[in-house]
Design an enzyme around this catalytic site. Structure first.
Site, PDB file in Angstrom:
ATOM      1  N   ASP A   5     -47.386  19.851  77.200  1.00  0.00           N
ATOM      2  CA  ASP A   5     -48.480  20.268  76.327  1.00  0.00           C
ATOM      3  C   ASP A   5     -47.877  20.331  74.936  1.00  0.00           C
ATOM      4  O   ASP A   5     -47.042  21.191  74.657  1.00  0.00           O
ATOM      5  CB  ASP A   5     -48.977  21.651  76.792  1.00  0.00           C
ATOM      6  CG  ASP A   5     -50.017  22.262  75.856  1.00  0.00           C
ATOM      7  OD1 ASP A   5     -50.269  21.699  74.770  1.00  0.00           O
ATOM      8  OD2 ASP A   5     -50.561  23.323  76.218  1.00  0.00           O
TER       9      ASP A   5
ATOM     10  N   GLN B 278     -45.852  22.979  71.676  1.00  0.00           N
ATOM     11  CA  GLN B 278     -45.746  24.167  72.563  1.00  0.00           C
ATOM     12  C   GLN B 278     -44.667  24.071  73.644  1.00  0.00           C
ATOM     13  O   GLN B 278     -43.869  24.981  73.808  1.00  0.00           O
ATOM     14  CB  GLN B 278     -47.111  24.399  73.222  1.00  0.00           C
ATOM     15  CG  GLN B 278     -47.162  25.551  74.221  1.00  0.00           C
ATOM     16  CD  GLN B 278     -48.567  25.759  74.792  1.00  0.00           C
ATOM     17  OE1 GLN B 278     -49.423  26.321  74.143  1.00  0.00           O
ATOM     18  NE2 GLN B 278     -48.797  25.308  76.026  1.00  0.00           N
TER      19      GLN B 278
ATOM     20  N   ASP C  59     -53.804  21.625  85.550  1.00  0.00           N
ATOM     21  CA  ASP C  59     -53.711  22.429  84.328  1.00  0.00           C
ATOM     22  C   ASP C  59     -54.199  23.837  84.611  1.00  0.00           C
ATOM     23  O   ASP C  59     -55.058  24.039  85.466  1.00  0.00           O
ATOM     24  CB  ASP C  59     -54.546  21.790  83.208  1.00  0.00           C
ATOM     25  CG  ASP C  59     -54.313  22.496  81.869  1.00  0.00           C
ATOM     26  OD1 ASP C  59     -53.167  22.931  81.617  1.00  0.00           O
ATOM     27  OD2 ASP C  59     -55.276  22.604  81.074  1.00  0.00           O
TER      28      ASP C  59
ATOM     29  N   TYR D 180     -43.560  34.575  77.044  1.00  0.00           N
ATOM     30  CA  TYR D 180     -44.758  33.843  77.445  1.00  0.00           C
ATOM     31  C   TYR D 180     -45.045  32.675  76.511  1.00  0.00           C
ATOM     32  O   TYR D 180     -45.161  32.851  75.314  1.00  0.00           O
ATOM     33  CB  TYR D 180     -45.979  34.760  77.464  1.00  0.00           C
ATOM     34  CG  TYR D 180     -47.226  33.982  77.786  1.00  0.00           C
ATOM     35  CD1 TYR D 180     -47.383  33.424  79.049  1.00  0.00           C
ATOM     36  CD2 TYR D 180     -48.196  33.735  76.828  1.00  0.00           C
ATOM     37  CE1 TYR D 180     -48.486  32.656  79.352  1.00  0.00           C
ATOM     38  CE2 TYR D 180     -49.309  32.968  77.124  1.00  0.00           C
ATOM     39  CZ  TYR D 180     -49.451  32.440  78.385  1.00  0.00           C
ATOM     40  OH  TYR D 180     -50.541  31.671  78.671  1.00  0.00           O
TER      41      TYR D 180
ATOM     42  N   LYS E 126     -48.538  28.409  80.864  1.00  0.00           N
ATOM     43  CA  LYS E 126     -48.093  28.176  82.241  1.00  0.00           C
ATOM     44  C   LYS E 126     -47.442  26.813  82.372  1.00  0.00           C
ATOM     45  O   LYS E 126     -47.531  25.977  81.486  1.00  0.00           O
ATOM     46  CB  LYS E 126     -49.288  28.291  83.184  1.00  0.00           C
ATOM     47  CG  LYS E 126     -49.546  29.737  83.617  1.00  0.00           C
ATOM     48  CD  LYS E 126     -48.478  30.214  84.595  1.00  0.00           C
ATOM     49  CE  LYS E 126     -48.773  31.673  85.004  1.00  0.00           C
ATOM     50  NZ  LYS E 126     -47.705  32.246  85.793  1.00  0.00           N
TER      51      LYS E 126
ATOM     52  N   ASP F 134     -47.934  23.981  83.871  1.00  0.00           N
ATOM     53  CA  ASP F 134     -48.908  23.110  84.517  1.00  0.00           C
ATOM     54  C   ASP F 134     -48.190  21.955  85.202  1.00  0.00           C
ATOM     55  O   ASP F 134     -47.543  21.148  84.546  1.00  0.00           O
ATOM     56  CB  ASP F 134     -49.905  22.656  83.461  1.00  0.00           C
ATOM     57  CG  ASP F 134     -50.446  23.860  82.684  1.00  0.00           C
ATOM     58  OD1 ASP F 134     -50.934  24.793  83.322  1.00  0.00           O
ATOM     59  OD2 ASP F 134     -50.309  23.872  81.462  1.00  0.00           O
TER      60      ASP F 134
ATOM     61  N   GLN G 286     -49.303   6.529 103.644  1.00  0.00           N
ATOM     62  CA  GLN G 286     -49.462   5.522 104.708  1.00  0.00           C
ATOM     63  C   GLN G 286     -48.126   5.163 105.382  1.00  0.00           C
ATOM     64  O   GLN G 286     -47.063   5.519 104.885  1.00  0.00           O
ATOM     65  CB  GLN G 286     -50.133   4.241 104.166  1.00  0.00           C
ATOM     66  CG  GLN G 286     -51.435   4.456 103.406  1.00  0.00           C
ATOM     67  CD  GLN G 286     -52.646   4.834 104.241  1.00  0.00           C
ATOM     68  OE1 GLN G 286     -53.585   5.419 103.744  1.00  0.00           O
ATOM     69  NE2 GLN G 286     -52.629   4.511 105.523  1.00  0.00           N
ATOM     70  N   SER G 287     -48.252   4.453 106.498  1.00  0.00           N
ATOM     71  CA  SER G 287     -47.093   3.942 107.249  1.00  0.00           C
ATOM     72  C   SER G 287     -46.031   5.008 107.531  1.00  0.00           C
ATOM     73  O   SER G 287     -44.928   4.969 106.998  1.00  0.00           O
ATOM     74  CB  SER G 287     -46.414   2.776 106.512  1.00  0.00           C
ATOM     75  OG  SER G 287     -47.357   1.853 106.077  1.00  0.00           O
TER      76      SER G 287
ATOM     77  N   TYR H  35     -44.146  37.936  82.519  1.00  0.00           N
ATOM     78  CA  TYR H  35     -43.920  36.876  81.540  1.00  0.00           C
ATOM     79  C   TYR H  35     -45.173  36.535  80.748  1.00  0.00           C
ATOM     80  O   TYR H  35     -45.386  35.416  80.335  1.00  0.00           O
ATOM     81  CB  TYR H  35     -43.322  35.641  82.212  1.00  0.00           C
ATOM     82  CG  TYR H  35     -41.872  35.874  82.522  1.00  0.00           C
ATOM     83  CD1 TYR H  35     -40.908  35.722  81.520  1.00  0.00           C
ATOM     84  CD2 TYR H  35     -41.467  36.322  83.764  1.00  0.00           C
ATOM     85  CE1 TYR H  35     -39.579  35.986  81.772  1.00  0.00           C
ATOM     86  CE2 TYR H  35     -40.142  36.584  84.038  1.00  0.00           C
ATOM     87  CZ  TYR H  35     -39.197  36.415  83.035  1.00  0.00           C
ATOM     88  OH  TYR H  35     -37.884  36.679  83.284  1.00  0.00           O
TER      89      TYR H  35
HETATM   90  P1  13P Z   1     -51.774  26.124  78.901  1.00  0.00           P
HETATM   91  O1  13P Z   1     -50.534  26.497  79.668  1.00  0.00           O
HETATM   92  O2  13P Z   1     -52.552  25.051  79.570  1.00  0.00           O
HETATM   93  O3  13P Z   1     -51.460  25.818  77.458  1.00  0.00           O
HETATM   94  O4  13P Z   1     -52.767  27.366  78.919  1.00  0.00           O
HETATM   95  C1  13P Z   1     -52.398  28.504  78.241  1.00  0.00           C
HETATM   96  C2  13P Z   1     -53.425  29.553  78.192  1.00  0.00           C
HETATM   97  O5  13P Z   1     -53.072  30.676  77.953  1.00  0.00           O
HETATM   98  C3  13P Z   1     -54.844  29.275  78.410  1.00  0.00           C
HETATM   99  O6  13P Z   1     -55.655  30.427  78.289  1.00  0.00           O
HETATM  100 MG    MG Z   2     -51.985  24.739  75.926  1.00  0.00          MG
HETATM  101 MG    MG Z   3     -51.895  23.168  80.026  1.00  0.00          MG
HETATM  102 MG    MG Z   4     -48.853  25.122  79.960  1.00  0.00          MG
END
Ligand code: 13P
Ligand code: MG
Ligand code: MG
Ligand code: MG
Ligand code: 13P
Length: 360
Positions: A11, A91, A128, A224, A227, A229, A237-238, A343
Site C-alpha cells: 500500500d 505507507q 485487503d 500501528y 494491517k 493485507d 489440479q492433478s 499494535y
Molecule cells: P490498510 O491497511 O488497508 O491501509 O487499512 C488501514 C485502515 O486503518 C483502514 O481503516
Molecule cells: Mg491504506
Molecule cells: Mg490495504
Molecule cells: Mg495495510
C-alpha cells in the site's frame, strides 16, 4: 527449467483514504515492470488500497534482482502518490533504501518455484483490511477438510494428505504438521490466526502447493501503520485441489481481523477486482481470486473468479454479518481483543488514562 511465481504487494497510497488504488499508480507499476528484462510475464492488479505485482521469472525465490524490481516499482508509485497527495503515500515502505531482500522492508511477499506441469492452473488470492492469518481457515479447508475438498477422499493422488508449515509470528518459530494424522494438533495453532499463520502447504512428496505472505508490518515497525493485507498463491489440479475446491472456502465468509483502523473484526467478502473497493467503515474486508494458466511462464489470464454470480449469496451473507458486527460498535468482538489492539493507536489512549485508576 523451473519457473518462479512471485507476488509482491504494498500500500503506497490510498485513493480515496484507504479505499482503492489510483489508476495512475497502476499504470506506473505496469510501465516499471514492462521495462524489466528479467520477467517472463507480469500482471498488475489491486485489492482495496494495495497494489499487487504478480510476476513470473526464472531467478528462483529470494532473488535480489526481482525483489529490487518490486521495491523500485513501489518507490516509483510512491512518487506519483506523493504528487497526487494520496492517503498514506509510501505507507508500507518502511526502509529508506532497498537492502538485498524485500522481506522485512514492508511489502508483503509470496513466492514459489516449481517445474511447470503439462497444465499449471494457479490462483492468486489477495485481501485487503485483514492480516496473513486470514488464509488459515481457507487453507485448512482446501487441503485438509473432506467436506470442502472431495479430492481428499476420491483422488488417490490426494488421499495421503498434505504438510502444513505454520509460523509463530510472535516468537519467530516454525512447525510442520502432517495431515490427516496431525489434524487436531494443527487446529490448536491455526485457530489463533493473529499469532499462528500457515506459511506454505506441500504435498507429502514435498511438492509446493500453496504459499502466503506472512509479514507483520506492525511488529516490524513497532507501531500501528495499517494491517498486513496478505496474498496467497495456490497451485491446482492433478494431485492438488481442483480450482473449484480452492475457491469453495470463500463461499462462506469467515470473520477476520483488520477492518477500520486495523482494529475490528469483520467478514471476508469475496469480490471481483471491480468491487475491490472497501468503503463502508473502510470495509468490509475483501478478497479477490485471479486464475491463470501458466504456459512456459506466461500468465494466461486472469480469470476474475469471484466475479462469478455463484458468490452473490456469499456477498449477501457477508453484508448481513457486517450489519450485525457494526451494531456492536466499539464493543468486542467487533473491536479486536486487547492483545491484538496492542499494535493500534489504543495504547496511547490507555496511557493517557492510567493515572486516573485508584487501588481497590
Ligand atoms: P490498510 O491497511 O488497508 O491501509 O487499512 C488501514 C485502515 O486503518 C483502514 O481503516
Ligand atoms: Mg491504506
Ligand atoms: Mg490495504
Ligand atoms: Mg495495510
Ligand atoms: P469437466 O467435465 O467440465 O471438464 O469437469 C471436470 C471436473 O472434474 C470438474 O470438477
Amino acid at each position: 527449467g523451473k519457473i518462479t511465481v512471485t507476488v509482491i504487494k504494498a500500500d503506497v497510497g490510498g485513493f480515496v483514504g484507504h479505499s482503492s488504488v489510483h489508476e495512475e499508480l497502476l499504470a506506473t507499476a505496469r510501465e516499471q515492470l514492462a521495462k524489466s528484462s528479467l520477467l517472463v510475464d507480469y500482471h498488475v492488479t489491486h485489492v482495496g488500497d494495495d497494489i499487487n505485482l504478480i510476476m513470473t521469472h526464472r531467478q528462483g525465490v529470494d532473488s535480489e534482482e526481482i525483489h529490487k524490481l518490486a521495491w523500485d516499482t513501489f518507490v516509483a508509485c510512491t512518487e506519483v502518490a506523493k504528487k497526487l497527495k494520496l492517503y498514506g503515500a509510501g505507507q508500507d515502505l518502511l526502509a529508506d533504501a532497498f537492502s538485498g531482500n524485500v522481506k522485512g522492508l514492508g511489502p508483503g511477499i509470496a513466492e514459489m518455484e516449481f517445474t511447470e506441469r503439462t497444465s499449471e492452473p494457479i490462483i492468486v488470492f489477495a485481501a485487503d483490511k485483514t492480516e496473513p492469518g486470514a488464509w488459515n481457515m481457507p487453507l485448512y479447508k482446501m487441503f485438509a477438510d473432506p467436506f470442502n475438498t472431495i479430492g481428499l477422499v476420491i483422488d488417490p493422488k490426494m488421499h495421503d494428505g498434505f504438510k502444513f508449515e505454520v509460523l509463530d509470528l510472535i516468537e519467530n518459530k516454525k512447525i510442520i504438521f502432517s495431515t490427516p494424522e496431525d489434524l487436531y494438533d494443527l487446529l490448536v495453532f491455526i485457530g489463533a490466526p493473529g499469532r499462528y499463520c500457515i506459511k506454505s502447504v506441500y504435498s507429502k512428496s514435498g511438492e509446493i502447493a500453496a504459499t502466503s505472505s506472512t509479514q507483520r508490518l506492525n511488529l516490524m515497525a513497532g507501531r500501528y501503520i495499517g494491517k498486513d493485507d496478505p496474498v496467497l498463491i495456490v497451485r491446482c489440479q492433478s494431485g492438488l485441489p481442483a480450482v473449484g475446491e480452492a475457491l469453495e472456502p470463500f463461499a462462506r465468509p469467515h470473520l477476520v481481523s483488520g477492518w477500520m483502523r486495523g482494529s475490528h473484526s469483520g467478514p471476508l467478502m469475496p469480490v471481483s477486482v471491480a468491487d475491490a473497493t472497501p468503503s463502508r467503515f473502510d470495509g468490509p474486508p475483501r478478497v479477490i481470486a485471479l486464475g491463470f494458466q501458466l504456459a512456459e511462464g506466461k500468465l494466461i489470464g486472469p480469470q476474475d473468479f469471484f466475479a462469478d454470480r455463484a458468490y452473490d449469496r456469499a456477498r449477501e451473507i457477508a453484508l448481513r454479518i457486517a450489519d450485525y458486527m457494526r451494531s456492536l460498535g466499539p464493543f468486542e468482538p467487533h473491536r479486536l481483543h486487547l492483545e491484538e489492539m496492542e499494535y493500534t493507536t489504543l495504547p496511547l489512549v490507555l496511557e493517557k488514562l492510567k493515572d486516573r485508576f485508584e487501588k481497590i
